[in-house]
Write an enzyme that holds these catalytic residues in place. Structure first.
Site, PDB file in Angstrom:
ATOM      1  N   LYS A  69       0.735  -1.380   0.001  1.00  0.00           N
ATOM      2  CA  LYS A  69       0.131  -0.060  -0.049  1.00  0.00           C
ATOM      3  C   LYS A  69       0.795   1.312   0.086  1.00  0.00           C
ATOM      4  CE  LYS A  69      -4.035  -2.242   2.063  1.00  0.00           C
ATOM      5  NZ  LYS A  69      -5.037  -1.989   3.315  1.00  0.00           N
ATOM      6  N   ASP A 105      -9.682   2.518   2.575  1.00  0.00           N
ATOM      7  CA  ASP A 105      -9.702   1.878   3.857  1.00  0.00           C
ATOM      8  C   ASP A 105     -10.070   2.749   5.056  1.00  0.00           C
ATOM      9  OD1 ASP A 105      -8.576  -0.826   3.273  1.00  0.00           O
ATOM     10  OD2 ASP A 105      -6.385   0.008   3.126  1.00  0.00           O
ATOM     11  N   GLY A 127       2.036   0.035   8.951  1.00  0.00           N
ATOM     12  CA  GLY A 127       2.155  -0.004   7.941  1.00  0.00           C
ATOM     13  C   GLY A 127       0.791   0.843   7.089  1.00  0.00           C
ATOM     14  N   SER A 129      -2.229   0.500   6.148  1.00  0.00           N
ATOM     15  CA  SER A 129      -3.449  -0.046   6.873  1.00  0.00           C
ATOM     16  C   SER A 129      -3.674   1.154   7.951  1.00  0.00           C
ATOM     17  CB  SER A 129      -3.847  -1.069   7.081  1.00  0.00           C
ATOM     18  OG  SER A 129      -3.837  -1.983   5.940  1.00  0.00           O
TER      19      SER A 129
END
Length: 263
Positions: A69, A105, A127, A129
């Protein structure tokens, strides 16, 4: 009818339910869309160049999952929406020959929570997310803390105004969120006794993993702490992504209904 290819890029990827729910939407809405979409799981080698892979595969759009991502954020021609703030992209769309990055997200997670009046959150992990969740939770007015085993990535959260830790803070939190990949390895993200302390005082244990009772959620269940896996977040973020894939022809609420009916 024209065929368009979509997919989810990740490593690992075999656990993903994204193909199931997206293909249900492409089938349901193909007449309105004017094309038949097919959505594939795509396992990328860890060293992959995401943009090259996207173009080589002839994709019109894709979702991005672990561990790509943050890298996806770096290769877009254009970034839109909250992805600009959180430095992570989970949705790629080819728009007028430009690769455009979005992050669904963030809002997907918030919609999955419901309106429970949470005031504070502890995010485990740093990270892509975790970044998206921290941005959205700060935007919604929560006090956000981030715990990571190393200093990697913590400067982003400090700039965002989060409290950052490499050792477990001695505080209580309404939300305890596992945004690490530990559950995919059937492991706890944190020392069991430390987690027990957080769960006993917390209002909700939330694991972004979905589809099985993770060690994190199993511990919460044992302590009778309310818990939630990432299934609702998956469906919300996927329906928001589908709206992008459809060039806004299909509102996310309609996509959500179809996705919920199959998963």
């Amino acid at each position: 009818m024209k065929l368009k290819s979509f997919g989810v890029l990740g490593n690992p990827i075999k656990h993903s339910k994204s193909p199931l729910i997206h293909n249900a939407c492409f089938l349901t809405f193909q007449k309105k869309l004017g094309f038949l979409g097919h959505y594939h799981p795509i396992l990328l080698p860890l060293e992959s160049h995401i943009k090259n892979e996207f173009l080589h595969l002839g994709l019109s759009g894709a979702n991005v999952t672990l561990p790509f991502k943050e890298r996806a954020f770096q290769i877009c021609d254009k970034i839109k929406g909250i992805a600009l703030e959180c430095g992570a992209v989970n949705t790629l769309v080819l728009e007028d020959d430009e690769l455009v990055g979005y992050n669904t997200d963030a809002l997907g997670f918030w919609l999955s929570l419901g309106d429970e009046g949470y005031q504070s959150a502890l995010i485990l992990g740093s990270g892509g997310s975790a970044k998206a969740l921290a941005c959205e939770l700060k935007k919604q007015g929560l006090k956000v803390s981030v715990l990571n085993r190393s200093a990697r990535g913590l400067d982003f959260f400090q700039r965002l105004g989060c409290d950052c830790f490499m050792e477990p803070p001695k505080s209580a939190f309404d939300l305890i969120i596992n945004a690490t990949s530990a559950s995919l390895n059937n492991e706890l993200p944190l020392n069991k006794e430390v987690l027990k302390g957080y769960f006993k005082e917390g209002k909700l244990a939330y694991d972004l993993a979905y589809g099985f009772l993770t060690p994190f959620l199993s511990l919460a269940k044992e302590l009778k702490t309310p818990f939630q896996d990432g299934k609702d977040m998956l469906i919300y973020q996927a329906s928001l992504s589908f709206e992008k894939f459809s060039a806004s022809q299909i509102p996310y609420s309609k996509a959500f209904e179809v996705m919920r009916s199959v998963f």
